[in-house]
Design an enzyme around this catalytic site. Structure first.
Site, short mmCIF file in Angstrom:
data_model
loop_
_atom_site.label_atom_id
_atom_site.label_comp_id
_atom_site.label_asym_id
_atom_site.label_seq_id
_atom_site.Cartn_x
_atom_site.Cartn_y
_atom_site.Cartn_z
N LYS A 211 0.81 -1.21 0.00
CA LYS A 211 0.00 0.00 0.00
C LYS A 211 0.84 1.27 0.00
O LYS A 211 0.35 2.33 -0.39
CB LYS A 211 -0.95 0.00 1.20
CG LYS A 211 -2.04 -1.08 1.10
CD LYS A 211 -2.82 -1.01 -0.21
CE LYS A 211 -3.98 -2.00 -0.24
NZ LYS A 211 -4.66 -2.04 -1.55
N HIS A 230 -8.38 2.00 -6.57
CA HIS A 230 -8.36 0.85 -5.67
C HIS A 230 -9.49 -0.07 -6.12
O HIS A 230 -10.60 -0.01 -5.60
CB HIS A 230 -8.55 1.30 -4.23
CG HIS A 230 -8.42 0.19 -3.24
ND1 HIS A 230 -9.17 0.12 -2.09
CD2 HIS A 230 -7.62 -0.90 -3.22
CE1 HIS A 230 -8.83 -0.96 -1.40
NE2 HIS A 230 -7.90 -1.60 -2.07
N SER A 248 -12.11 -3.67 1.91
CA SER A 248 -11.82 -5.03 2.36
C SER A 248 -13.07 -5.72 2.87
O SER A 248 -13.86 -5.15 3.64
CB SER A 248 -10.77 -4.97 3.48
OG SER A 248 -10.46 -6.26 3.95
N LYS A 252 -14.30 -7.94 -3.54
CA LYS A 252 -13.61 -7.44 -4.73
C LYS A 252 -12.75 -8.52 -5.39
O LYS A 252 -12.83 -8.74 -6.60
CB LYS A 252 -12.76 -6.24 -4.31
CG LYS A 252 -11.99 -5.54 -5.40
CD LYS A 252 -11.59 -4.14 -4.96
CE LYS A 252 -10.93 -4.10 -3.61
NZ LYS A 252 -9.54 -4.59 -3.63
N ASP A 267 -6.67 -5.61 -7.39
CA ASP A 267 -6.64 -4.57 -6.36
C ASP A 267 -6.28 -3.16 -6.82
O ASP A 267 -6.84 -2.21 -6.32
CB ASP A 267 -5.66 -4.99 -5.26
CG ASP A 267 -5.85 -4.23 -3.98
OD1 ASP A 267 -7.01 -4.03 -3.56
OD2 ASP A 267 -4.85 -3.82 -3.37
N ARG A 332 -3.84 -13.63 4.90
CA ARG A 332 -3.62 -13.21 3.51
C ARG A 332 -2.77 -14.20 2.74
O ARG A 332 -1.92 -14.90 3.31
CB ARG A 332 -2.91 -11.85 3.48
CG ARG A 332 -3.73 -10.70 4.04
CD ARG A 332 -4.68 -10.16 3.00
NE ARG A 332 -5.48 -9.04 3.51
CZ ARG A 332 -6.19 -8.22 2.73
NH1 ARG A 332 -6.18 -8.40 1.41
NH2 ARG A 332 -6.90 -7.25 3.25
#
Length: 540
Positions: A211, A230, A248, A252, A267, A332
Site C-alpha cells: 500500500k 483501488h 476489504s 472485490k 486490487d 492473507r
C-alpha cells in the site's frame, strides 16, 4: 539519500543477479542478496526461521501483533510546497517533519549494517508510459518473496537499464522509540514524495509495503492524467472490461476472479487515455473461510511460491485451516497473477464498459443492485461506504458505518474531488454503466435476523451487469436512499432485488434506512466544493 544501481554487462545466466551498488546506503556488498529466485528466497526464509511450509508448499509466516495495516503509524513528510499543496492533510494523511524521516532513516541504516539485505528491483504499472521503477530493500527474505510475487518482474534486459524512481526500505525487526524518534509507536510507515522513498520499521505485515507503493502511484498518477484506482478488473472473452471497487471484505477479489472472464488484477489499476492497466503483477487475497467451491481460483493459487500470512496450520498435516480466525480475520495469501488460470496477458485492457461499486451493508438496507446515474456514481465513489462488523475490533458491539473516499482513502494522498473528477470525465467520455452492488445483508441487519447474500446470487447479479444485460433494464425507484433498482435480473429470483420486501417488518426497514441515510448525509458534509452532488445522494 539517493539510491542508484550499476550493473556490469551480461555475462552468463546469473548476470541479472549481480549485486547492485546502493549509493547512499553504505551497506557492504557481501550482505546484498540481489534479485534472488523464488526458490532461493524460500530457502533463505526457512533457514532464517521466518516461517514454515504448508502442505501445499506455500510459505507461512506470522507477523505478530501487526496482522494488518497500522494507519495511525503512517505519515507523509511535509517539507515541500510541491507536496504540501497537493496532499489532503488530516488524520489519514498525517504530516511529519523531514527531521523525523532523517532520524528513522539513520536508525534503519545502522540496524541493517550487520544483517543480510534482500534487494528486488521491480515495476509498478503494466503500462510502460506510466510505470514506476521501484527498488525494494528488505530485511526479511519472506518479504522479498512477497514483493517478487506482487509486483511486476523485469526481464534480464530491463534489469540492465533499471534505475529506481522510488525506493522502499523495510526493517520490521527495528522497533522505534516513540518519544525519541518522533513517531507514535514502535512501528512507522514514512512516505517522502520529495525524496521518493518509503521507510517501514517495526511491522512485518507485507500489506504496508504494497500500500505504500500504491500511495506513491496515487500521488503521482493524476499529474500524468491517469486515474489511480483501488479496484479489481477483469475482461470478457470478447474484450469488454469491468472495474470492481470495494473496501476489504466486500468481495472485490472473489467476484473479479470469475472463470468466465479473464482477470486483469485484483486490487490496483490505472485508467489512462489509452485504457486501463494493472499496477501489480500479483494478488493479495484474504483467506478467511476460503472455500474451493466458491473461490476455486484463489484456492488453487495457494501453492509453492505463495506467501501466507497469519493463517493456522494443522500441526500434524500442515494443512491450512481456513476457517480458523484465532490469529486474525485478515489472513492473507500473496501470489503472482499467473497462478490464476484465466488472466489478461500484459496487464492492459480497453476502457471499461462497466463499473461496479461493492459494499457489504450490515444494516440490510441497500438493495442487491442499483443502477447509478453519472452524478450518483460520483457521489457514491466519494462516499465509499461499507460496514464494520461486530467483533472485528475491540469495542465494536454492533454494525458501524465506514466511509472511505474513493473506496481507498488510506492510500489516496490527494483530495477525493481530484480522483472523483477524473472518474466522472472518463465515465462521460466512454459511456460507462455504473452499478452499486450490496454483498452484505438482507432481510434484516447483521445479528438481527438478516442473512448475507450468497456468493452464487451475487455472482449472478454481477455477471448480468458486466455482460450488458442491465444497460436498458426497467427500473424501480427506492425513495429515501434515492436509488433505482432493476425490476428483474436474468438468473436471479426477483425477491432478492427489493430490500424492503425482504424484511418481515417493512416499518423496521424504513427506520433502519433512515438511520443509514442520515449517516450518508453527515459523511458528505466533509467534502468541500461538492454541493452539486448532494441532490444525487440519499433523499435526493
Amino acid at each position: 539519500m539517493s539510491v542508484s544501481k550499476t550493473l556490469p554487462k551480461p555475462s552468463g545466466a546469473r548476470a541479472c543477479a549481480d549485486k547492485p551498488v546502493l549509493t547512499g546506503l553504505d551497506l557492504p556488498l557481501e550482505q546484498l542478496q540481489y534479485q534472488l529466485s523464488v526458490a532461493e528466497l524460500i530457502e533463505h526464509a526457512l533457514r532464517n526461521g521466518e516461517g514454515v511450509l504448508a502442505s501445499t508448499g506455500a510459505l507461512v509466516v506470522n507477523t505478530g501483533q501487526y496482522s494488518g495495516r497500522s494507519p495511525k503509524d503512517r505519515f507523509i513528510v511535509d517539507d515541500s510546497e510541491r507536496v504540501h499543496d497537493c496532499v489532503d492533510w488530516g488524520s489519514v494523511n498525517a504530516p511529519i517533519a523531514s527531521a523525523v524521516f532523517e532520524t528513522v532513516f539513520n536508525k534503519i541504516m545502522a540496524y541493517l549494517q550487520a544483517r543480510n539485505v534482500y534487494v528486488f528491483d521491480g515495476f509498478s504499472g503494466a503500462d510502460s508510459k506510466h510505470r514506476l521503477n521501484v527498488r525494494f530493500i528488505n530485511e526479511l527474505a519472506s518479504q522479498s518473496l512477497f514483493v517478487h510475487q506482487l509486483f511486476l518482474r523485469p526481464t534480464t534486459d530491463e534489469l540492465q537499464r533499471f534505475k529506481p524512481d522510488f525506493t522502499v526500505i523495510a526493517a520490521p525487526g527495528l522497533k522505534l522509540n516513540s518519544s525519541e524518534d518522533g513517531v507514535n509507536s514502535e512501528a512507522a510507515i514514512l512516505l517522502d514524495f520529495e525524496r521518493r522513498m518509503v521507510l517501514i520499521a517495526g511491522t512485518s505485515y507485507s500489506g504496508e509495503i504494497k500500500k505504500s507503493v500504491f500511495s506513491a502511484m496515487n500521488f503521482l498518477m493524476p499529474s500524468q492524467d491517469v486515474l489511480p484506482m483501488h479496484c479489481a478488473a477483469n475482461v470478457s472473452k470478447t474484450g469488454k472490461s469491468a472495474l470492481f471497487f470495494g473496501l476489504s471484505g466486500t468481495g472485490k477479489t472473489t467476484l473479479s476472479a470469475d472463470p468466465e472472464r479473464d482477470l486483469l488484477g485484483d486490487d490496483e489499476h490505472g485508467w489512462s487515455a489509452e485504457g486501463i492497466f494493472n499496477f501489480e503483477g500479483g494478488c493479495y487475497a484474504k483467506t478467511i473461510r476460503l472455500n474451493p467451491k466458491t473461490e476455486p481460483d484463489i484456492f488453487q493459487a495457494i501453492r509453492f511460491g505463495t506467501l501466507l500470512e497469519n493463517v493456522t496450520l494443522d500441526p500434524l498435516t500442515r494443512e491450512v485451516e481456513f476457517d480458523d480466525d484465532s490469529q486474525t480475520e485478515n489472513g492473507r495469501a500473496g501470489y503472482p497473477i499467473d497462478f490464476i488460470a484465466h488472466i489478461v496477458p500484459g496487464g492492459m485492457a480497453a476502457h471499461p464498459d462497466t463499473i461496479i461499486f461493492l459494499t457489504a451493508d450490515a444494516f440490510g438496507v441497500l438493495p442487491a443492485i442499483a443502477k447509478l446515474t453519472p452524478e450518483q456514481a460520483q457521489y457514491h465513489f466519494m462516499s465509499g461506504y461499507t460496514s464494520k462488523l461486530a467483533g472485528t475490533e475491540r469495542g465494536v458491539k454492533s454494525p458501524q458505518t465506514v466511509f472511505s473516499a474513493c473506496f481507498g482513502a488510506p492510500f489516496m494522498p490527494r483530495p477525493a474531488t481530484v480522483y472523483a473528477q477524473l472518474l466522472a470525465d472518463r465515465i462521460a467520455r466512454h459511456g460507462v454503466q455504473v452499478y452499486l452492488i450490496n454483498t452484505g445483508w438482507q432481510g434484516g441487519s447483521y445479528n438481527q435476523g438478516g442473512t448475507r447474500f450468497s456468493i452464487p446470487v451475487t455472482r449472478a447479479i454481477v455477471r448480468a451487469a458486466v455482460s450488458g444485460q442491465l444497460a436498458h433494464a426497467a427500473l424501480k425507484h427506492l425513495p429515501g436512499l434515492n436509488l433505482n433498482i432493476p425490476l428483474s435480473v436474468p438468473g436471479v429470483d426477483p425477491k432478492w432485488l427489493d430490500p424492503r420486501g425482504l424484511w418481515a417488518d417493512p416499518d423496521a426497514y424504513d427506520a433502519q434506512a433512515a438511520v443509514l441515510t442520515e449517516h450518508f448525509i453527515q459523511n458528505f458534509e466533509r467534502f468541500k466544493n461538492a454541493d452539486h452532488l448532494i441532490p444525487h445522494g440519499p433523499t435526493g
